[in-house]
Design an enzyme around this catalytic site. Sequence first.
Site, PDB file in Angstrom:
ATOM      1  CB  SER A 158      -0.880   0.004   1.261  1.00 32.45           C
ATOM      2  OG  SER A 158      -1.562   1.222   1.433  1.00 32.45           O
ATOM      3  CE1 TYR A 172      -4.750  -2.569   5.031  1.00 32.04           C
ATOM      4  CE2 TYR A 172      -3.587  -0.589   4.320  1.00 32.04           C
ATOM      5  CZ  TYR A 172      -4.213  -1.787   4.024  1.00 32.04           C
ATOM      6  OH  TYR A 172      -4.283  -2.214   2.713  1.00 32.04           O
TER       7      TYR A 172
END
Length: 277
Positions: free
Chosen positions: A134, A147
């Site tokens: 990501s 996350y």
Amino acid sequence: MAQKSLLITGCSSGIGYDAAKGMAGRGWRVFATCRDPADCARLEADGLESFPLDHTDPDTIRAALAEATSRTGGTLDAIFANGAFGLPGALEDLPTDALRAIFETNFFGVHELVRQTIPVMRTQGHGRIVLNSSVLGFTTIRWRGAYASTKFALEGYGDTLRLEMADANIDTVLIEPGPITSMIRAKSRPHFEAWVDWRASPRRAQYEASLLKRLYDNTTKPDAFELPPAAVTRKLAHAFESPRPRARYLVTTPTYAAAILKRLLPTRLADRILARS
């Protein structure tokens, strides 16, 4: 030439689903796995080969790999470790067990899948391991600490694996999406509700003014520069099919912008910009 095979995790929706459909459309034999057998049945009805795989359960990983290789005669050309979930909240409000839970899926499960896949790729003499990281794997914003921590770990893992497996003709690639249309926000709500006692937090007013609106408002407009999952699939196709894949593929304008900020700006100045996100 024999049809190439690919196993993807987290295919119930979003990036994983589009990747499965897109790579199958490019002629790959795709094994589109999901945690929930009901989702697998839905994908089977949609024309995909699907069976369960849960990142948190090594036995399901073993069974899924056995099923895939039994259907191909013992080979598996590539995997896309995509399964993950979000857990929004301020780090000071997250119990340690909450971090253990998200790492179990987003990081440890990826490692288990990779470790179980490598012997197959070593035996056949080649392979490609693609990890879905990501933009939050190399930069971060408020409320996304859990996350981001898993994705930062995945970045280091992928970079090390790329070095270690080069002599085995097994390529490792990191995909770094920014805002992509998906169900991740909705699917993160149960995890938030299970772990974050926001009403007792010293940041309660901030939760009410910011995170809760974003998390629960289904009418929220798409993020700036948000792209559909097909944008990731296009990069995946190059990662899987190029004779010399890149080490990492950035997806969406915010990811490119964040990479430039990370490279060029002093940390404190970058912090001031990211704090507005």
